[in-house]
Design a protein around this motif. Structure first.
Motif, PDB file in Angstrom:
ATOM      1  N   GLU A   9     -75.980  63.276 -40.351  1.00  0.00           N
ATOM      2  CA  GLU A   9     -76.340  62.270 -41.353  1.00  0.00           C
ATOM      3  C   GLU A   9     -75.314  62.232 -42.490  1.00  0.00           C
ATOM      4  OE1 GLU A   9     -80.028  61.121 -44.397  1.00  0.00           O
ATOM      5  OE2 GLU A   9     -80.258  62.729 -42.898  1.00  0.00           O
ATOM      6  N   GLU A  10     -74.912  63.429 -42.971  1.00  0.00           N
ATOM      7  CA  GLU A  10     -73.914  63.480 -44.038  1.00  0.00           C
ATOM      8  C   GLU A  10     -72.567  62.960 -43.547  1.00  0.00           C
ATOM      9  OE1 GLU A  10     -74.329  64.283 -47.251  1.00  0.00           O
ATOM     10  OE2 GLU A  10     -76.472  64.341 -46.793  1.00  0.00           O
ATOM     11  N   PHE A  11     -72.244  63.329 -42.325  1.00  0.00           N
ATOM     12  CA  PHE A  11     -70.987  62.869 -41.741  1.00  0.00           C
ATOM     13  C   PHE A  11     -70.959  61.341 -41.646  1.00  0.00           C
ATOM     14  CE2 PHE A  11     -68.506  61.935 -37.811  1.00  0.00           C
ATOM     15  CZ  PHE A  11     -67.262  62.259 -38.316  1.00  0.00           C
ATOM     16  N   GLN A  12     -72.080  60.752 -41.243  1.00  0.00           N
ATOM     17  CA  GLN A  12     -72.136  59.303 -41.095  1.00  0.00           C
ATOM     18  C   GLN A  12     -72.017  58.597 -42.437  1.00  0.00           C
ATOM     19  OE1 GLN A  12     -72.113  57.887 -38.017  1.00  0.00           O
ATOM     20  NE2 GLN A  12     -71.654  56.020 -39.189  1.00  0.00           N
ATOM     21  N   LYS A  13     -72.514  59.235 -43.507  1.00  0.00           N
ATOM     22  CA  LYS A  13     -72.375  58.656 -44.838  1.00  0.00           C
ATOM     23  C   LYS A  13     -70.911  58.529 -45.229  1.00  0.00           C
ATOM     24  CE  LYS A  13     -76.779  60.081 -46.940  1.00  0.00           C
ATOM     25  NZ  LYS A  13     -77.400  60.923 -47.999  1.00  0.00           N
ATOM     26  N   LEU A  14     -70.118  59.536 -44.874  1.00  0.00           N
ATOM     27  CA  LEU A  14     -68.688  59.483 -45.165  1.00  0.00           C
ATOM     28  C   LEU A  14     -68.021  58.347 -44.401  1.00  0.00           C
ATOM     29  CD1 LEU A  14     -67.770  63.279 -45.068  1.00  0.00           C
ATOM     30  CD2 LEU A  14     -67.856  61.817 -47.089  1.00  0.00           C
ATOM     31  N   VAL A  15     -68.362  58.233 -43.146  1.00  0.00           N
ATOM     32  CA  VAL A  15     -67.786  57.167 -42.329  1.00  0.00           C
ATOM     33  C   VAL A  15     -68.178  55.796 -42.882  1.00  0.00           C
ATOM     34  CG1 VAL A  15     -67.722  56.138 -40.024  1.00  0.00           C
ATOM     35  CG2 VAL A  15     -67.709  58.631 -40.290  1.00  0.00           C
ATOM     36  N   ASP A  16     -69.454  55.642 -43.234  1.00  0.00           N
ATOM     37  CA  ASP A  16     -69.921  54.363 -43.781  1.00  0.00           C
ATOM     38  C   ASP A  16     -69.227  54.040 -45.100  1.00  0.00           C
ATOM     39  OD1 ASP A  16     -71.604  54.055 -41.643  1.00  0.00           O
ATOM     40  OD2 ASP A  16     -73.391  54.782 -42.683  1.00  0.00           O
ATOM     41  N   SER A  62     -66.233  54.956 -45.999  1.00  0.00           N
ATOM     42  CA  SER A  62     -64.860  54.538 -45.698  1.00  0.00           C
ATOM     43  C   SER A  62     -64.825  53.123 -45.141  1.00  0.00           C
ATOM     44  CB  SER A  62     -64.227  55.510 -44.699  1.00  0.00           C
ATOM     45  OG  SER A  62     -64.159  56.816 -45.233  1.00  0.00           O
ATOM     46  N   LEU A  63     -65.801  52.792 -44.304  1.00  0.00           N
ATOM     47  CA  LEU A  63     -65.877  51.423 -43.785  1.00  0.00           C
ATOM     48  C   LEU A  63     -66.153  50.429 -44.900  1.00  0.00           C
ATOM     49  CD1 LEU A  63     -67.857  52.086 -40.488  1.00  0.00           C
ATOM     50  CD2 LEU A  63     -65.505  51.257 -40.664  1.00  0.00           C
ATOM     51  N   GLN A  64     -67.025  50.829 -45.832  1.00  0.00           N
ATOM     52  CA  GLN A  64     -67.305  49.967 -46.990  1.00  0.00           C
ATOM     53  C   GLN A  64     -66.052  49.761 -47.827  1.00  0.00           C
ATOM     54  OE1 GLN A  64     -70.422  51.481 -49.507  1.00  0.00           O
ATOM     55  NE2 GLN A  64     -70.077  49.955 -51.095  1.00  0.00           N
ATOM     56  N   LEU A  65     -65.242  50.816 -47.952  1.00  0.00           N
ATOM     57  CA  LEU A  65     -63.993  50.705 -48.707  1.00  0.00           C
ATOM     58  C   LEU A  65     -63.061  49.683 -48.069  1.00  0.00           C
ATOM     59  CD1 LEU A  65     -62.283  51.818 -51.052  1.00  0.00           C
ATOM     60  CD2 LEU A  65     -61.413  53.558 -49.466  1.00  0.00           C
ATOM     61  N   ARG A  66     -63.084  49.580 -46.752  1.00  0.00           N
ATOM     62  CA  ARG A  66     -62.226  48.629 -46.059  1.00  0.00           C
ATOM     63  C   ARG A  66     -62.633  47.187 -46.303  1.00  0.00           C
ATOM     64  NH1 ARG A  66     -61.008  53.113 -44.127  1.00  0.00           N
ATOM     65  NH2 ARG A  66     -59.328  53.562 -42.651  1.00  0.00           N
ATOM     66  N   GLN A  67     -63.851  46.989 -46.755  1.00  0.00           N
ATOM     67  CA  GLN A  67     -64.285  45.631 -47.097  1.00  0.00           C
ATOM     68  C   GLN A  67     -63.745  45.189 -48.457  1.00  0.00           C
ATOM     69  OE1 GLN A  67     -65.931  43.918 -44.707  1.00  0.00           O
ATOM     70  NE2 GLN A  67     -65.650  45.802 -43.528  1.00  0.00           N
ATOM     71  N   THR A  68     -63.258  46.151 -49.245  1.00  0.00           N
ATOM     72  CA  THR A  68     -62.680  45.834 -50.550  1.00  0.00           C
ATOM     73  C   THR A  68     -61.257  45.343 -50.357  1.00  0.00           C
ATOM     74  OG1 THR A  68     -63.991  47.629 -51.498  1.00  0.00           O
ATOM     75  CG2 THR A  68     -62.197  46.753 -52.851  1.00  0.00           C
ATOM     76  N   LYS A  69     -60.887  44.314 -51.095  1.00  0.00           N
ATOM     77  CA  LYS A  69     -59.549  43.732 -50.994  1.00  0.00           C
ATOM     78  C   LYS A  69     -58.794  43.902 -52.304  1.00  0.00           C
ATOM     79  CE  LYS A  69     -60.478  42.350 -46.849  1.00  0.00           C
ATOM     80  NZ  LYS A  69     -59.914  43.118 -45.701  1.00  0.00           N
ATOM     81  N   THR A 116     -75.480  64.505 -58.038  1.00  0.00           N
ATOM     82  CA  THR A 116     -76.607  65.134 -58.710  1.00  0.00           C
ATOM     83  C   THR A 116     -77.155  64.119 -59.704  1.00  0.00           C
ATOM     84  OG1 THR A 116     -75.233  66.066 -60.480  1.00  0.00           O
ATOM     85  CG2 THR A 116     -75.505  67.386 -58.477  1.00  0.00           C
ATOM     86  N   SER A 117     -78.033  64.564 -60.572  1.00  0.00           N
ATOM     87  CA  SER A 117     -78.636  63.637 -61.530  1.00  0.00           C
ATOM     88  C   SER A 117     -77.620  63.120 -62.545  1.00  0.00           C
ATOM     89  CB  SER A 117     -79.796  64.314 -62.270  1.00  0.00           C
ATOM     90  OG  SER A 117     -79.327  65.464 -62.964  1.00  0.00           O
ATOM     91  N   ASP A 118     -76.552  63.869 -62.784  1.00  0.00           N
ATOM     92  CA  ASP A 118     -75.585  63.434 -63.792  1.00  0.00           C
ATOM     93  C   ASP A 118     -74.137  63.493 -63.328  1.00  0.00           C
ATOM     94  OD1 ASP A 118     -75.287  66.136 -63.655  1.00  0.00           O
ATOM     95  OD2 ASP A 118     -75.518  66.518 -65.796  1.00  0.00           O
ATOM     96  N   GLU A 119     -73.898  63.759 -62.031  1.00  0.00           N
ATOM     97  CA  GLU A 119     -72.524  63.784 -61.535  1.00  0.00           C
ATOM     98  C   GLU A 119     -72.423  63.124 -60.169  1.00  0.00           C
ATOM     99  OE1 GLU A 119     -70.082  67.503 -63.518  1.00  0.00           O
ATOM    100  OE2 GLU A 119     -70.684  67.589 -61.408  1.00  0.00           O
ATOM    101  N   TYR A 120     -71.343  62.356 -59.993  1.00  0.00           N
ATOM    102  CA  TYR A 120     -71.040  61.730 -58.716  1.00  0.00           C
ATOM    103  C   TYR A 120     -69.622  62.145 -58.343  1.00  0.00           C
ATOM    104  CZ  TYR A 120     -75.130  58.838 -59.645  1.00  0.00           C
ATOM    105  OH  TYR A 120     -76.407  58.408 -59.913  1.00  0.00           O
ATOM    106  N   LEU A 121     -69.492  62.960 -57.293  1.00  0.00           N
ATOM    107  CA  LEU A 121     -68.209  63.538 -56.924  1.00  0.00           C
ATOM    108  C   LEU A 121     -67.806  63.040 -55.539  1.00  0.00           C
ATOM    109  CD1 LEU A 121     -65.903  65.666 -57.293  1.00  0.00           C
ATOM    110  CD2 LEU A 121     -67.435  67.301 -56.169  1.00  0.00           C
ATOM    111  N   HIS A 176     -67.569  57.199 -56.359  1.00  0.00           N
ATOM    112  CA  HIS A 176     -68.745  57.348 -55.486  1.00  0.00           C
ATOM    113  C   HIS A 176     -69.440  55.995 -55.280  1.00  0.00           C
ATOM    114  CE1 HIS A 176     -72.429  58.863 -53.757  1.00  0.00           C
ATOM    115  NE2 HIS A 176     -71.976  60.107 -53.813  1.00  0.00           N
ATOM    116  N   PRO A 177     -69.656  55.587 -54.018  1.00  0.00           N
ATOM    117  CA  PRO A 177     -70.270  54.269 -53.761  1.00  0.00           C
ATOM    118  C   PRO A 177     -71.611  54.080 -54.442  1.00  0.00           C
ATOM    119  CG  PRO A 177     -69.420  55.231 -51.730  1.00  0.00           C
ATOM    120  CD  PRO A 177     -69.327  56.306 -52.778  1.00  0.00           C
ATOM    121  N   ALA A 178     -72.354  55.163 -54.674  1.00  0.00           N
ATOM    122  CA  ALA A 178     -73.685  55.044 -55.282  1.00  0.00           C
ATOM    123  C   ALA A 178     -73.608  54.652 -56.749  1.00  0.00           C
ATOM    124  CB  ALA A 178     -74.443  56.356 -55.138  1.00  0.00           C
ATOM    125  N   HIS A 179     -72.465  54.837 -57.378  1.00  0.00           N
ATOM    126  CA  HIS A 179     -72.365  54.499 -58.800  1.00  0.00           C
ATOM    127  C   HIS A 179     -71.042  53.808 -59.100  1.00  0.00           C
ATOM    128  CE1 HIS A 179     -72.996  54.840 -63.145  1.00  0.00           C
ATOM    129  NE2 HIS A 179     -74.240  55.187 -62.858  1.00  0.00           N
TER     130      HIS A 179
END
Length: 560
Positions: A392-399, A401-408, A449-454, A556-559
């Motif tokens: 599941e964690e591995f797939q999040k990384l792949v997703d 990176s794929l989301q990053l490819r949608q950025t131009k 975490t609640s206050d960090e996105y790494l 981080h995509p979440a923030h």
């Protein structure tokens, strides 16, 4: 504040006692004792970096007030007033136009006052309805805080005062630039704002003349620099919004000089028919963003062909090939391998090659093979951080990176322009470089975490074409610091490590993007800002603002 486009007759008075006499004879009675601050100083309340200069004295105090307020001000500043002038516009229709008073104090602060003489003036309407058009403003310290007699104009008021001046050529570029910035902070205009808008339009027509005629077509005659263009009203309004925006953009650019779209837009707004000028002004930001829809054609690869047998050499056994590939642990080597020969180039571009390589190295995955969207990203991610037993964690990384490819690249430049609220010229080769980075970089670690996105990712092509840089981006969000103004801050820490272990780092708070730091009692300007065109301290081949916006997009995509 007064500048007539009609060469209107005026009376000018420079004698202070005569100015006081004129003010005392103004018969209009204003219900309010408050004045309204407009102009750049008022805008800086909403946009802290608005026309900010190193010398605060250079920013005028533009004030709408009653004659009674100005008389009190002159009495209070009695010994400080260095120069004072009054302009009295003369109307051809015997209308009582506003008085304009310009004063300079010994401190070199400049004051520009607008004083209504008629209840039909927009300034009289504003003063009588000041609570609807101001932001509550206080003065004094926390121990003796009180409402100021000079209230800051609302963002919507400042927007209206800019919007309806775009029909006139006076200081047009400055007005257009201010209008674009205010659009980002002001609430949209509604029917409730109609009274002020109509009063301001009527007043402008008395001072500057009528707006463009409302003819049924707009004609641009052909010249040596552009083709002739005809825009017909009926045809224009049968088009969909995207077609209309594209037509306006290309029409304005056909009249631009050095790709400055404002030159073309000025001609449409000040010389075109009213219906077309209205459309341009009401769709200001979408027209500017239209340039990001234009196709940026990336350089085509020199080699274009398909190959069915993806083995490197038919005479080498498959097991030997796999052993060779298993020993390649640096992802950048795969970019070099594409340059060996045409056959290798074609093989490495096939997803089938990456699927077989992944399965031979790591075995089958839990997901269905047909559901995998990019075997290359999966292989690169696993190769960099071979610790992901958690699918599941591995797939999040792949997703991610794929989301990053949608950025131009256009998204990066648009973010830069949105943050600076200015057009930012970017060379075509820089667009290609950004697109290469976005389409080849990939995430290898994400934590929150609640206050960090790494995040940790591999950025391909940041320095040279096939260079790889390991990037650690940490976004810290929280309530900390000693400021009494606010305890909420966002801080982005960036560390970039090249293959030769060269380290580059940058850390900044949100306000520093705009040239400010947060002190104990509020925001204060600083001389530098990260969003400029100056070369970046990290990689000088990038403008500072462009690289900062790229790194913001990589967080981080979440923030993001």
């Amino acid at each position: 504040m007064y500048a007539s486009s009609n060469h209107r007759q005026i009376n000018r008075i420079s004698n202070r006692s005569e100015i006081v006499s004129v003010l005392e004879n103004v018969s209009l009675k204003i219900q309010s004792n408050y004045a309204i601050l407009i102009g750049s100083r008022a805008a800086q309340h909403w946009l802290p970096n608005f026309r900010r200069s190193s010398n605060e004295n250079n920013t005028d105090w533009d004030i709408i007030c009653s004659s009674h307020f100005l008389l009190d001000w002159l009495h209070q500043k009695d010994t400080e007033v260095k120069t004072i002038d009054m302009i009295i516009p003369i109307s051809n229709d015997n209308d009582l136009l506003d008085l304009y008073v310009y004063g300079t104090l010994d401190s070199d602060f400049n004051y520009d006052f607008s004083i209504p003489r008629s209840s039909e003036s927009y300034t009289a309407y504003l003063l009588n309805n000041w609570e609807d058009w101001t932001s509550e403003t206080f003065e004094g310290g926390w121990w003796n805080k009180r409402k100021s007699s000079l209230q800051n104009g609302s963002a919507k008021l400042l927007l209206i005062l800019k919007k309806f001046m775009l029909y006139y050529s006076h200081q047009w570029v400055k007005t257009a630039t201010d209008y674009r910035q205010l659009l980002t902070v002001a609430d949209p205009l509604t029917e409730n704002d109609r009274i002020l808008c109509d009063l301001f339009v009527q007043y402008n027509e008395k001072v500057h003349g009528n707006r463009p005629d409302n003819t049924d077509r707009y004609v641009i005659s052909p010249s040596s620099t552009h083709k002739g263009i005809i825009i017909k009203r009926d045809e224009f309004f049968t088009q969909n919004k995207d077609q209309q925006l594209a037509l306006i953009y290309h029409t304005a650019m056909s009249m631009a000089i050095s790709d400055d779209i404002l030159i073309g837009l000025e001609k449409i707004c000040t010389q075109g028919p009213l219906w077309l000028a209205d459309f341009v002004i009401n769709n200001w930001l979408p027209i500017h963003h239209e340039k990001f829809k234009q196709k940026i054609n990336p350089p085509k690869p020199l080699i274009e062909f398909q190959i069915d047998n993806y083995r490197f050499f038919s005479e080498i056994p498959e097991l030997v090939q796999q052993r060779i590939l298993h020993n390649i642990t640096d992802t950048s080597n795969f970019y070099s391998m594409k340059l060996v020969c045409k056959r290798w180039y074609a093989i490495i571009r096939q997803d089938l090659f990456w699927r077989d390589l992944y399965v031979s190295c790591y075995g089958k995955i839990s997901a269905r093979i047909d559901d995998v969207r990019s075997w290359r990203i999966m292989y690169f991610t696993r190769l960099e951080e071979n610790i992901y037993d958690n699918q599941e964690e591995f797939q999040k990384l792949v997703d991610a990176s794929l989301q990053l490819r949608q950025t131009k690249a256009e998204d990066i430049v648009q973010l830069w322009e949105d943050l600076t609220r200015e057009d930012q010229p970017v060379k075509p080769d820089m667009f290609s470089k950004l697109n290469y980075i976005l389409s080849n970089s990939f995430y290898i670690q994400m934590k929150e975490t609640s206050d960090e996105y790494l995040v940790k990712l591999i950025i391909i092509g940041l320095d040279e074409v096939h260079s790889r840089v390991s990037a650690d981006l940490k976004l810290h969000i929280g309530e900390y610091g000693s400021s009494r103004y606010t305890d909420y801050m966002e801080e982005l820490s960036i560390e970039l490590i090249a293959t030769d272990n060269t380290r580059r780092s940058l850390k900044f708070f949100g306000p520093s993007l705009f040239g400010f730091y947060l002190g104990k009692w509020g925001y204060f300007p600083r001389k530098s800002t990260l969003l400029t065109q100056t070369p970046s301290i990290l990689y000088p081949q990038f403008p500072s603002g462009l690289l900062v916006c790229l790194l913001i997009m990589l967080t981080h995509p979440a923030h993001r």
